[in-house]
Design a protein around this motif. Structure first.
Motif, PDB file in Angstrom:
ATOM      1  N   GLN A  59       0.825  -1.204   0.000  1.00 21.10           N
ATOM      2  CA  GLN A  59       0.000   0.000   0.000  1.00 21.10           C
ATOM      3  C   GLN A  59       0.867   1.265   0.000  1.00 21.10           C
ATOM      4  O   GLN A  59       0.582   2.245  -0.698  1.00 21.10           O
ATOM      5  CB  GLN A  59      -0.935  -0.018   1.215  1.00 21.10           C
ATOM      6  N   ALA A  60       1.968   1.224   0.800  1.00 24.70           N
ATOM      7  CA  ALA A  60       2.863   2.389   0.852  1.00 24.70           C
ATOM      8  C   ALA A  60       3.526   2.627  -0.508  1.00 24.70           C
ATOM      9  O   ALA A  60       3.658   3.768  -0.980  1.00 24.70           O
ATOM     10  CB  ALA A  60       3.907   2.186   1.938  1.00 24.70           C
ATOM     11  N   VAL A  61       3.979   1.505  -1.177  1.00 18.43           N
ATOM     12  CA  VAL A  61       4.605   1.630  -2.499  1.00 18.43           C
ATOM     13  C   VAL A  61       3.610   2.186  -3.505  1.00 18.43           C
ATOM     14  O   VAL A  61       3.912   3.062  -4.324  1.00 18.43           O
ATOM     15  CB  VAL A  61       5.157   0.265  -2.942  1.00 18.43           C
ATOM     16  N   ALA A  62       2.363   1.630  -3.392  1.00 17.69           N
ATOM     17  CA  ALA A  62       1.338   2.104  -4.325  1.00 17.69           C
ATOM     18  C   ALA A  62       1.042   3.583  -4.112  1.00 17.69           C
ATOM     19  O   ALA A  62       0.885   4.360  -5.065  1.00 17.69           O
ATOM     20  CB  ALA A  62       0.069   1.268  -4.159  1.00 17.69           C
ATOM     21  N   GLU A  63       0.967   3.974  -2.851  1.00 19.17           N
ATOM     22  CA  GLU A  63       0.719   5.377  -2.532  1.00 19.17           C
ATOM     23  C   GLU A  63       1.858   6.264  -3.056  1.00 19.17           C
ATOM     24  O   GLU A  63       1.641   7.361  -3.606  1.00 19.17           O
ATOM     25  CB  GLU A  63       0.554   5.551  -1.015  1.00 19.17           C
ATOM     26  N   ALA A  64       3.115   5.760  -2.869  1.00 21.57           N
ATOM     27  CA  ALA A  64       4.268   6.537  -3.336  1.00 21.57           C
ATOM     28  C   ALA A  64       4.255   6.666  -4.872  1.00 21.57           C
ATOM     29  O   ALA A  64       4.511   7.736  -5.437  1.00 21.57           O
ATOM     30  CB  ALA A  64       5.562   5.883  -2.867  1.00 21.57           C
ATOM     31  N   GLU A  65       3.950   5.528  -5.531  1.00 18.19           N
ATOM     32  CA  GLU A  65       3.886   5.551  -6.996  1.00 18.19           C
ATOM     33  C   GLU A  65       2.788   6.475  -7.490  1.00 18.19           C
ATOM     34  O   GLU A  65       2.937   7.233  -8.461  1.00 18.19           O
ATOM     35  CB  GLU A  65       3.661   4.125  -7.512  1.00 18.19           C
ATOM     36  N   LYS A  66       1.656   6.400  -6.762  1.00 16.59           N
ATOM     37  CA  LYS A  66       0.533   7.260  -7.103  1.00 16.59           C
ATOM     38  C   LYS A  66       0.922   8.731  -6.946  1.00 16.59           C
ATOM     39  O   LYS A  66       0.619   9.585  -7.793  1.00 16.59           O
ATOM     40  CB  LYS A  66      -0.655   6.911  -6.242  1.00 16.59           C
ATOM     41  N   ALA A  67       1.620   9.009  -5.855  1.00 12.99           N
ATOM     42  CA  ALA A  67       2.049  10.395  -5.603  1.00 12.99           C
ATOM     43  C   ALA A  67       3.053  10.858  -6.653  1.00 12.99           C
ATOM     44  O   ALA A  67       3.029  12.009  -7.120  1.00 12.99           O
ATOM     45  CB  ALA A  67       2.644  10.505  -4.205  1.00 12.99           C
TER      46      ALA A  67
END
Length: 313
Positions: A244-252
């Protein structure tokens, strides 16, 4: 000594005798039977009593307390023709002094004779074993028979006790041997029972130990599985959070790129510029595949556009 003194002494003696014949003091729990001219008149109760000399006479004093009479040992024959010797003792009480005086000449002797006769009748109906174990029954039946006979005598039978029952010597020896054998048998039985109980208790203890051990192993496996499950859950939660953190970072990052109006071609050109800076080093060599030439040509055009854009700004 003068005649006057003799007369005085005689008078004093007569007075003393008269008083002794007239006044009777009866102690507690005793009673006297008074006869007047040979016929029953009344009873002397405890305390001071007055009699008419010569006319009234005290026939006998009775003790109203409970008394005991020992019956001489009697040899009787049981139903199975065994001679036994029985000692008894009788407790009685005089409740009717008049009947005890005129109903029988000697009530103690009569009580002993009736006790002996009744005992012979009772023992004749019992076998030896019943006689030895039936003391209470013998005592009760003798007391009942004595009560019926002594009711007219003014005597009440309080209790009859069988003190001792003695079988013949040879039978007593046989009984001793039988008792010893019975005790030995009982001891063997008790020892075997104790060994049996010991084995049962040991087996029960071993069973309980195995059950407890199995329960402990089961509990340990359950706890181990529970711990593994919790560890896997925590690990899965950690991985999920990381993803979830990686996805959030990628999304950001993507959002930042979109906000900066950067396209794929611009990003490719910036990557090429960085590659060119790397190739400037004397010790660095960069090899580019032949099929990337077209791509590089297009990147050059993109670079010119990017520079023009910057100059315009």
């Amino acid at each position: 000594m003068s005649w006057e003194w003799i007369v005085i002494l005689v008078i004093i003696l007569v007075v003393v005798v008269f008083i002794s014949l007239t006044v009777k003091i009866v102690p507690q729990q005793r009673v006297g039977v008074v006869e007047r001219l040979g016929k029953f008149n009344r009873l002397l109760n405890p305390g001071l009593n007055i009699l008419i000399p010569v006319i009234d006479q005290v026939r006998v004093f009775h003790d109203l307390r409970i008394q005991q009479a020992n019956v001489p040992p009697q040899t009787v024959i049981t139903k199975d023709n065994v001679q036994v010797q029985i000692d008894t003792i009788i407790f009685y009480q005089v409740v009717g002094p008049e009947q005890a005086t005129y109903g029988i000449s000697d009530y103690v002797y009569g009580v002993r004779n009736i006790s002996t006769a009744t005992m012979r009748q009772i023992i004749g109906k019992l076998e030896l074993d019943e006689t030895l174990s039936g003391r209470e029954k013998i005592s009760t039946e003798i007391r009942i028979a004595l009560d019926e006979a002594t009711e007219k005598w003014g005597v009440r039978i309080e209790r009859v006790e069988v003190i001792d029952i003695k079988p013949p010597l040879d039978i007593q020896e046989a009984m001793d041997k039988q008792m010893k054998a019975e005790r030995s048998k009982r001891a063997i039985v008790l020892e075997a029972e104790a060994a049996k109980q010991d084995m049962i208790l040991r087996a029960e203890g071993d069973k309980q130990s195995k059950i407890l051990k199995a329960e402990g192993d089961k509990e340990a496996r359950i706890r181990e599985a529970e711990g593994l499950r919790q560890a896997q859950e925590l690990e899965a939660q950690g991985e999920a959070k990381a993803i979830q953190a990686v996805a959030e970072a990628e999304k950001a990052r993507i959002q930042m790129l979109r906000d900066a109006a950067l396209t794929e071609q611009v990003l490719a050109y910036q990557s090429f510029e960085a590659l060119k800076e790397v190739a400037k080093g004397p010790a660095n060599k960069v090899f580019i595949p032949s099929n990337a030439v077209e791509t590089l040509g297009s990147l050059g055009a993109i670079g010119e556009l990017f520079k023009e854009g910057k100059g315009a700004k």
